[in-house]
Motif scaffolding. Structure first.
Motif, PDB file in Angstrom:
ATOM      1  N   LEU A 171       0.823  -1.215   0.000  1.00 45.41           N
ATOM      2  CA  LEU A 171       0.000   0.000   0.000  1.00 45.41           C
ATOM      3  C   LEU A 171       0.853   1.259   0.000  1.00 45.41           C
ATOM      4  O   LEU A 171       0.550   2.233  -0.708  1.00 45.41           O
ATOM      5  N   LEU A 172       1.923   1.258   0.784  1.00 43.79           N
ATOM      6  CA  LEU A 172       2.835   2.411   0.798  1.00 43.79           C
ATOM      7  C   LEU A 172       3.499   2.607  -0.561  1.00 43.79           C
ATOM      8  O   LEU A 172       3.624   3.732  -1.047  1.00 43.79           O
ATOM      9  N   ALA A 173       3.918   1.505  -1.177  1.00 47.44           N
ATOM     10  CA  ALA A 173       4.557   1.590  -2.493  1.00 47.44           C
ATOM     11  C   ALA A 173       3.566   2.098  -3.536  1.00 47.44           C
ATOM     12  O   ALA A 173       3.921   2.915  -4.394  1.00 47.44           O
ATOM     13  N   LYS A 174       2.332   1.635  -3.475  1.00 41.12           N
ATOM     14  CA  LYS A 174       1.304   2.081  -4.418  1.00 41.12           C
ATOM     15  C   LYS A 174       1.073   3.579  -4.283  1.00 41.12           C
ATOM     16  O   LYS A 174       1.029   4.312  -5.277  1.00 41.12           O
ATOM     17  N   SER A 175       0.936   4.046  -3.065  1.00 40.89           N
ATOM     18  CA  SER A 175       0.719   5.467  -2.814  1.00 40.89           C
ATOM     19  C   SER A 175       1.893   6.302  -3.321  1.00 40.89           C
ATOM     20  O   SER A 175       1.704   7.333  -3.982  1.00 40.89           O
ATOM     21  N   SER A 176       3.098   5.853  -3.018  1.00 38.19           N
ATOM     22  CA  SER A 176       4.295   6.577  -3.462  1.00 38.19           C
ATOM     23  C   SER A 176       4.398   6.597  -4.978  1.00 38.19           C
ATOM     24  O   SER A 176       4.751   7.623  -5.569  1.00 38.19           O
ATOM     25  N   LEU A 177       4.090   5.462  -5.609  1.00 35.19           N
ATOM     26  CA  LEU A 177       4.153   5.395  -7.066  1.00 35.19           C
ATOM     27  C   LEU A 177       3.139   6.331  -7.703  1.00 35.19           C
ATOM     28  O   LEU A 177       3.452   7.042  -8.663  1.00 35.19           O
ATOM     29  N   LYS A 178       1.928   6.370  -7.174  1.00 29.45           N
ATOM     30  CA  LYS A 178       0.904   7.251  -7.729  1.00 29.45           C
ATOM     31  C   LYS A 178       1.333   8.711  -7.627  1.00 29.45           C
ATOM     32  O   LYS A 178       1.155   9.495  -8.562  1.00 29.45           O
ATOM     33  N   ASN A 179       1.931   9.096  -6.492  1.00 27.76           N
ATOM     34  CA  ASN A 179       2.421  10.467  -6.339  1.00 27.76           C
ATOM     35  C   ASN A 179       3.569  10.761  -7.292  1.00 27.76           C
ATOM     36  O   ASN A 179       3.642  11.851  -7.874  1.00 27.76           O
ATOM     37  N   LEU A 180       4.472   9.799  -7.464  1.00 22.67           N
ATOM     38  CA  LEU A 180       5.599   9.980  -8.376  1.00 22.67           C
ATOM     39  C   LEU A 180       5.108  10.128  -9.814  1.00 22.67           C
ATOM     40  O   LEU A 180       5.613  10.965 -10.564  1.00 22.67           O
ATOM     41  N   LEU A 181       4.116   9.349 -10.194  1.00 21.15           N
ATOM     42  CA  LEU A 181       3.589   9.434 -11.556  1.00 21.15           C
ATOM     43  C   LEU A 181       2.939  10.779 -11.833  1.00 21.15           C
ATOM     44  O   LEU A 181       2.977  11.273 -12.959  1.00 21.15           O
ATOM     45  N   LYS A 182       2.353  11.389 -10.817  1.00 20.42           N
ATOM     46  CA  LYS A 182       1.782  12.734 -10.986  1.00 20.42           C
ATOM     47  C   LYS A 182       2.887  13.730 -11.339  1.00 20.42           C
ATOM     48  O   LYS A 182       2.721  14.587 -12.205  1.00 20.42           O
ATOM     49  N   VAL A 183       4.027  13.581 -10.673  1.00 17.95           N
ATOM     50  CA  VAL A 183       5.167  14.477 -10.917  1.00 17.95           C
ATOM     51  C   VAL A 183       5.775  14.212 -12.292  1.00 17.95           C
ATOM     52  O   VAL A 183       6.163  15.137 -13.002  1.00 17.95           O
TER      53      VAL A 183
END
Length: 105
Positions: free
Chosen positions: A76-88
């Protein structure tokens, strides 16, 4: 590793020899023996209807990305971090896709 991590299996010489024989059949493949857990969690991205691939394969430009996790919390932490990174990274032409966590038993 810690209690949440994947633990390398302790194998006999005979078991190691069997693994080496299997590895000889495949080019550039290394098999890793780990202790079996209740479940692993895999992070996947959707490419088409009913077509999901590992996030590490969908986003190869993101170095060091892991697709497998030993706990749901880590996934879940990795998913959240990945989604934020993809926004950037959207400005660099990287397409944000739906992401899911799937439990492997």
């Amino acid at each position: 590793m810690d209690k949440k991590g994947i633990k390398i299996a302790e194998l006999t010489e005979e078991q190691l020899a069997e693994i080496r024989e299997i590895e000889k059949k495949f080019e550039n493949i290394c098999l890793v023996a780990v202790e079996k857990q209740d479940a692993l969690f895999v992070l996947e991205a959707k490419l088409a209807p009913n077509h999901w691939e590992l996030v590490s394969e969908v986003y190869p430009e993101i170095e060091g990305m892991n697709s497998y996790f030993s706990s749901k919390e880590d996934a879940l932490l990795a998913k959240s971090s990945l989604k934020n990174l993809l926004k950037v990274l959207k400005s660099k032409g990287i397409v944000k896709r739906p992401i899911r966590i799937r439990k492997l038993t």
